[in-house]
Design a protein around this motif. Sequence first.
Motif, PDB file in Angstrom:
ATOM      1  N   UNK A 150       2.289   6.898  -6.442  1.00 52.44           N
ATOM      2  CA  UNK A 150       1.190   7.499  -7.178  1.00 52.44           C
ATOM      3  C   UNK A 150       0.786   8.870  -6.682  1.00 52.44           C
ATOM      4  N   UNK A 151       1.285   9.278  -5.543  1.00 50.54           N
ATOM      5  CA  UNK A 151       0.910  10.579  -5.009  1.00 50.54           C
ATOM      6  C   UNK A 151       2.147  11.442  -4.875  1.00 50.54           C
ATOM      7  N   UNK A 186       7.364  14.156   0.185  1.00 51.74           N
ATOM      8  CA  UNK A 186       7.600  14.150   1.627  1.00 51.74           C
ATOM      9  C   UNK A 186       8.541  13.015   2.010  1.00 51.74           C
ATOM     10  N   UNK A 187       8.276  11.855   1.435  1.00 50.51           N
ATOM     11  CA  UNK A 187       9.068  10.679   1.800  1.00 50.51           C
ATOM     12  C   UNK A 187      10.522  10.862   1.386  1.00 50.51           C
ATOM     13  N   UNK A 227       0.837  -1.207   0.000  1.00 55.89           N
ATOM     14  CA  UNK A 227       0.000   0.000   0.000  1.00 55.89           C
ATOM     15  C   UNK A 227       0.865   1.247   0.000  1.00 55.89           C
ATOM     16  N   UNK A 228       1.885   1.228   0.851  1.00 57.92           N
ATOM     17  CA  UNK A 228       2.729   2.412   0.945  1.00 57.92           C
ATOM     18  C   UNK A 228       3.530   2.625  -0.332  1.00 57.92           C
ATOM     19  N   UNK A 274       2.678  14.327  -3.638  1.00 62.31           N
ATOM     20  CA  UNK A 274       2.907  14.961  -2.345  1.00 62.31           C
ATOM     21  C   UNK A 274       3.584  13.999  -1.385  1.00 62.31           C
ATOM     22  N   UNK A 275       3.009  12.792  -1.261  1.00 59.74           N
ATOM     23  CA  UNK A 275       3.588  11.820  -0.335  1.00 59.74           C
ATOM     24  C   UNK A 275       4.982  11.401  -0.770  1.00 59.74           C
ATOM     25  N   UNK A 282       2.459   1.875  -3.249  1.00 57.68           N
ATOM     26  CA  UNK A 282       1.481   2.515  -4.138  1.00 57.68           C
ATOM     27  C   UNK A 282       1.327   3.983  -3.792  1.00 57.68           C
ATOM     28  N   UNK A 283       1.223   4.241  -2.484  1.00 59.75           N
ATOM     29  CA  UNK A 283       1.011   5.612  -2.018  1.00 59.75           C
ATOM     30  C   UNK A 283       2.140   6.520  -2.490  1.00 59.75           C
ATOM     31  N   UNK A 284       3.384   6.056  -2.288  1.00 65.86           N
ATOM     32  CA  UNK A 284       4.524   6.918  -2.625  1.00 65.86           C
ATOM     33  C   UNK A 284       4.712   7.032  -4.131  1.00 65.86           C
TER      34      UNK A 284
END
Lengths: 171, 276
Positions: free
Chosen positions: B31-32, B38-39, B24-25, B34-35, B27-29
């Motif tokens: 596809x987004x 930040x990461x 999930x993470x 902003x995230x 995917x999060x990093x």
Amino acid sequence: MIKLLPRYVLSFVLLVFLQVFILNNIQFSGYINPYIYVLFILVLPFETPKWFLLIIAFTLGLTIDLFSSTVGMHSSATVVMAFFRPYVLKVISPRDGYESETLPQLRYYGASWFIRYSVILILIHHFFLFYIEVFRFTHFFATFARAVLSSIFTIILVLISQYFYRKDTRR
Amino acid sequence: MRSLLNFLLRIHFLLLFILIEVFSFTLLFNNNNFHKARFVNFTRQFAGNFYIKTTKLKQYLSLVEENKRLAEENNRLLNIIESTYKSDEIFFRSVNDTILNQRYQYTSARIINNSINKKHNFLTLNKGSQQGLRPEMAVVSNGNIVGVIKGVSRNYATVISVLNLDLRISAKVQKNGYFGSLNWKGEGYQTAILNEIPLHADIQRGDTIITSGFSTIFPEGILIGYIKDFEEKAGSFYEIDVELSTDFKRLNNVNVIGNLLQAERKKLEKQAEKND
């Protein structure tokens, strides 16, 4: 078990529609953003295998994500919630355990049990979700307030839904 | 193997949870934006801090080598200055010997023994004849006078400190060139006495005293100190208290200056004396 399947598929679709097309468009004063779709995880049968729980949570979260273009955000939060569900169930189990042929719903175990059960899991889900969304600790208390207020609204909606269930699932 | 499988089976729920969360993470990093930003920012900052810390530590640990390297570098540069300076003066010389192209040679050394509280103070350097040190070489620290090499062994040299009743140094007042002889008075490591400055010389407190360059040991212009006080002595000379610019309590690295033309000059001067 198998006879429950169509009902769950239907409620999956229904909840996703409700969430994506109605609730995602509601934002009271920028703080409140209820996520009713977690109800699906809440009411899954007790006998659901744990691994299946995680996978179905991921699927549900990803579906919501795809509609709100936040890939990975809802899915991770929902999976966290699903991970905690067995432990929460164990901690708040009634004295003589859960009976077979029952579901974790208000009409089987009463309002006080269901409120405890749903409040814990919804808070876990919402806090995880909102902190993942802002992804920083600088606005800690603003995020905290958003998570709490949204949780309250989600809980209210979940409780209302229980009375709907009661009516239309009479056997 | 079976127990491993059993173990994996027992914790399959946790493993699957971690696996799905990691997925999930990811995917999060991915596809987004902003995230992702930040990461990346966070990891870069973390790594950056870590690298800064380790670099600081490394620098601290290599300070000794760094100091040595800088001292050697200084020497090399001083040698270059000296050789170019001398080559400008080439037409004063009658012998065109390239070995003697350079008049003063600088060597760095470290003080390994020092005293300031005796009447005859000596220092010991960590270099000796093997490194090219010879008696009667001048020892300075950052352009401030320290002393004169008295004796050398293979790897060590003893230096007569300015704080020694036996050492007399030819010194002059920088602004007008009146020269005299400087001698330590035997007490206080910060002052020495300059004698033989005539009464008609215009001197004031704070005037700079430097080496005169008349001796074969010190090059001209090495800083000795500043006039602290002066009084008339019986006769026609001043007795001047000079505040030494060298802090003998804190000496560590010094430069040794060898006069390559010392022998030649001495020989000439001896000849002149003989002929008298």
